[in-house]
Design a protein around this motif. Structure first.
Motif, PDB file in Angstrom:
ATOM      1  N   ALA A  15       0.842  -1.279   0.235  1.00 11.84           N
ATOM      2  CA  ALA A  15      -0.210   0.022   0.002  1.00 11.84           C
ATOM      3  C   ALA A  15       0.849   1.292   0.036  1.00 11.84           C
ATOM      4  N   TYR A  16       1.849   1.389   0.908  1.00 16.49           N
ATOM      5  CA  TYR A  16       2.753   2.477   0.878  1.00 16.49           C
ATOM      6  C   TYR A  16       3.524   2.646  -0.502  1.00 16.49           C
ATOM      7  N   ALA A  17       3.895   1.540  -0.981  1.00 18.72           N
ATOM      8  CA  ALA A  17       4.776   1.722  -2.367  1.00 18.72           C
ATOM      9  C   ALA A  17       3.698   2.428  -3.571  1.00 18.72           C
ATOM     10  N   VAL A  18       2.519   1.905  -3.500  1.00 21.46           N
ATOM     11  CA  VAL A  18       1.586   2.237  -4.526  1.00 21.46           C
ATOM     12  C   VAL A  18       1.136   3.768  -4.261  1.00 21.46           C
ATOM     13  N   SER A  19       1.034   3.907  -2.965  1.00 20.98           N
ATOM     14  CA  SER A  19       0.930   5.563  -2.530  1.00 20.98           C
ATOM     15  C   SER A  19       1.867   6.301  -3.234  1.00 20.98           C
ATOM     16  N   VAL A  20       3.169   5.844  -2.728  1.00 25.56           N
ATOM     17  CA  VAL A  20       4.363   6.592  -3.293  1.00 25.56           C
ATOM     18  C   VAL A  20       4.517   6.792  -4.706  1.00 25.56           C
ATOM     19  N   ILE A  21       4.432   5.777  -5.464  1.00 27.75           N
ATOM     20  CA  ILE A  21       4.082   5.781  -7.072  1.00 27.75           C
ATOM     21  C   ILE A  21       3.048   6.757  -7.474  1.00 27.75           C
ATOM     22  N   TRP A  58      -6.695   6.566  -2.307  1.00 18.40           N
ATOM     23  CA  TRP A  58      -8.013   5.796  -2.461  1.00 18.40           C
ATOM     24  C   TRP A  58      -7.087   4.118  -2.566  1.00 18.40           C
ATOM     25  N   SER A  59      -6.393   4.007  -3.410  1.00 18.10           N
ATOM     26  CA  SER A  59      -5.807   2.483  -3.487  1.00 18.10           C
ATOM     27  C   SER A  59      -5.025   2.093  -2.418  1.00 18.10           C
ATOM     28  N   MET A  60      -4.354   3.244  -1.838  1.00 17.30           N
ATOM     29  CA  MET A  60      -3.476   2.879  -0.515  1.00 17.30           C
ATOM     30  C   MET A  60      -4.327   2.325   0.669  1.00 17.30           C
TER      31      MET A  60
END
Length: 280
Positions: A15-21, A58-60
């Motif tokens: 979740a953190y990686a997707v949020s950063v991207i 949202w995705s995070m």
């Protein structure tokens, strides 16, 4: 018993990686929106709102929710509320970005941060309300308030980044900070969650869609969209809108020979009668 880390730290890390991207791509789009006008600016701001609101926030949230389990409970999600929460995050981020990029004042920054922050925390609890189970979910007001404060501060910082940042290293550093802020808001709110199960918890089937049926397709769809946006950035699509033709035209304009300039000065259409005599 409520478990927020059913798969260990795998879901928080993803979740953190997707949020950063999502934050990185969104901030890159806002950098282009600052130098664009008209339709070009609207395009970059829309893409930025989808990347930041839809992916970084949202995705995070829903990737992290894949690790949320309650002992003895079957968790399902209301499709309409889940989709509405994503649209809310995108909408409030779009409004905040538009206000900040177009006005570029401290007041617009603070107001945009408040709008985006309250919208983000509303998205979080709308997403929580979309959960169906044979039990009642309660939220500690203290942690609700803390999550709201973190959301407003995080949104304001994100908007400040969208106005100031230049270059990939600075944008990447800001994205890492945004990922921490969004994750902190989510898990702060989740700490205050308590569930009281019903006595007839196995009597009827829970309505709604399972996480694998609803969340994964939506999250994967947004992630594919994010990859397409990244491709646009790598290809270096023009980001200057209406400014580019004017600069090109200025560079292409030939200099006027002195003789033609003189003819133009003497042309009676440009000078009143007797102007040449006055110049002499």
């Amino acid at each position: 018993m409520v478990d927020h880390f059913a798969y260990g730290f795998l879901t928080p890390a993803i979740a953190y990686a997707v949020s950063v991207i999502g934050a990185f791509v969104g901030l890159m789009f806002t950098a282009r929106a600052r130098n664009a006008f008209g339709v070009a600016r609207w395009t970059w701001l829309t893409l930025s709102a989808v990347c930041i609101g839809g992916t970084a926030v949202w995705s995070m949230h829903f990737i992290a929710m894949l690790g949320f389990q309650v002992s003895g409970a079957s968790i399902r999600y209301d499709t309409a509320l889940t989709v509405a929460s994503g649209l809310l995050a995108i909408a409030v981020m779009g409004v905040a970005l538009y206000m900040t990029i177009n006005r570029r004042t401290r007041g617009a920054l603070l107001l945009g941060g408040a709008i985006a922050g309250l919208g983000i925390v509303s998205m979080h609890y709308m997403g929580m309300a979309s959960i169906n189970m044979h039990g009642d979910m309660h939220h500690d007001p203290l942690y609700v308030g803390l999550a709201g404060v973190i959301a407003v501060v995080a949104a304001t910082v994100a908007l400040w980044f969208s106005l100031r940042l230049k270059g990939i290293p600075a944008t990447l550093a800001a994205s890492l900070i945004m990922g921490v802020a969004v994750s902190s808001m989510h898990y702060t709110g989740m700490i205050g969650v308590d569930v009281t199960m019903h006595s007839d918890s196995h009597a009827t089937q829970v309505e709604g869609a399972a996480a694998s049926e609803l969340l994964l397709p939506l999250v994967i769809g947004l992630f594919v969209f994010l990859m397409v946006c990244s491709l646009l950035l790598m290809l270096g699509v023009d980001d200057t809108g209406a400014r580019r033709p004017s600069r090109a035209a200025g560079r292409a304009a030939p200099s006027t020979p002195a003789s033609q300039e003189g003819d133009e000065r003497y042309d009676p259409r440009h000078r009143s009668p007797g102007a040449w005599e006055r110049r002499r």
